[in-house]
Design a protein around this motif. Sequence first.
Motif, short mmCIF file in Angstrom:
data_model
loop_
_atom_site.label_atom_id
_atom_site.label_comp_id
_atom_site.label_asym_id
_atom_site.label_seq_id
_atom_site.Cartn_x
_atom_site.Cartn_y
_atom_site.Cartn_z
N VAL A 128 0.83 -1.21 0.00
CA VAL A 128 0.00 0.00 0.00
C VAL A 128 0.87 1.26 0.00
O VAL A 128 0.58 2.23 -0.71
N ARG A 132 0.66 4.14 -2.89
CA ARG A 132 0.37 5.55 -2.58
C ARG A 132 1.36 6.48 -3.29
O ARG A 132 0.98 7.54 -3.77
N GLU A 226 -7.50 -5.18 -5.86
CA GLU A 226 -8.10 -3.96 -5.31
C GLU A 226 -8.55 -4.18 -3.87
O GLU A 226 -8.26 -3.38 -2.98
N GLN A 227 -9.27 -5.26 -3.63
CA GLN A 227 -9.75 -5.51 -2.28
C GLN A 227 -8.60 -5.84 -1.34
O GLN A 227 -8.62 -5.47 -0.15
N ARG A 230 -7.27 -2.49 -0.40
CA ARG A 230 -8.19 -1.79 0.49
C ARG A 230 -8.17 -2.42 1.89
O ARG A 230 -8.27 -1.72 2.90
N THR A 231 -8.04 -3.73 1.95
CA THR A 231 -7.95 -4.41 3.24
C THR A 231 -6.75 -3.90 4.04
O THR A 231 -6.81 -3.81 5.27
N GLY A 233 -5.45 -0.83 3.77
CA GLY A 233 -5.48 0.59 4.03
C GLY A 233 -5.56 1.53 2.85
O GLY A 233 -5.70 2.75 3.04
N LEU A 234 -5.46 1.05 1.63
CA LEU A 234 -5.57 1.94 0.47
C LEU A 234 -7.03 2.38 0.35
O LEU A 234 -7.94 1.55 0.39
N THR A 235 -7.25 3.66 0.19
CA THR A 235 -8.62 4.18 0.16
C THR A 235 -9.20 4.14 -1.25
O THR A 235 -8.47 4.03 -2.25
N ALA A 236 -10.52 4.27 -1.31
CA ALA A 236 -11.19 4.34 -2.61
C ALA A 236 -10.69 5.54 -3.41
O ALA A 236 -10.53 5.47 -4.64
N GLY A 237 -10.41 6.65 -2.71
CA GLY A 237 -9.89 7.83 -3.40
C GLY A 237 -8.52 7.59 -4.00
O GLY A 237 -8.23 8.06 -5.11
N GLU A 238 -7.68 6.86 -3.28
CA GLU A 238 -6.35 6.56 -3.80
C GLU A 238 -6.41 5.60 -4.98
O GLU A 238 -5.64 5.73 -5.94
#
Length: 250
Positions: A128, A132, A226-227, A230-231, A233-238
């Motif tokens: 992640v 970023r 993707e999931q 996100r699990t 810590g990567l956000t939907a915005g990122e």
Amino acid sequence: MADETAPNPPTPVPLGGYINFRDLGGHVAAGGTVRTGRVFRSDSLAHCDASDIEQLVGSHQVRTVVDLRRDHEVEAAPMDGLQRAGVRVEHLSLIDPAVPALETPDLVDSTLAERYTSILQTSGAQFVSVLRIIADDANHPLVFQCAAGKDRTGLVAAILLQILGVDDDAITTDYAQTAAVIDLLLARFTARAPDREPLGPRIMSAEASTMQSALDWLRHEHGGAEQYARTHGLTAGEIGALRTSLVAPA
């Protein structure tokens, strides 16, 4: 008269530069095509000479290098030349420091695919952090790299490309391109560390099926890259920023 039966002297192994460098652009993605000239993958850039740096900074306009190597690898071969040229070098060891390095020069009790699964299981936060940096346009053009540009670099490339909507066949084909330079990578490692036992064939391979196993694990355990991101810590915005920055709409 020269002895025509004498063996030819071995060709010296070129120790400078990079040999596993490529653009991640050009792949068909969700809603378009991955942009070229934005994100590159490579083997170590620590051995670049002035002409290599000119190629990276002048031709490719590289601003940022994300170094995925462990601390001891960076200490042994830092990227001072690139930093002097104004390139930002961000060291983010992909493998969790709590995970011991291989004790042998080849895999013994596991396969390379299992090694990749182990990295995915223990390095979610590190992946992640890399994503970023890639998501920030201000860091482009960017190169992420490790020693051979195959394992750690290959996993980052696979996760990034799957998030962008690139299909498995393209991802595994990109990974397998490294097979064309495996022999030279191995020769370089041996020449740079002649007292070290040579790396073995199980670790020094790049078969499409190996990366497919990693993609299958991501899909089975998390529903995909993707999931997985996100699990950890990567956000939907990122994720949106990655796609906006790196996918040219059809």
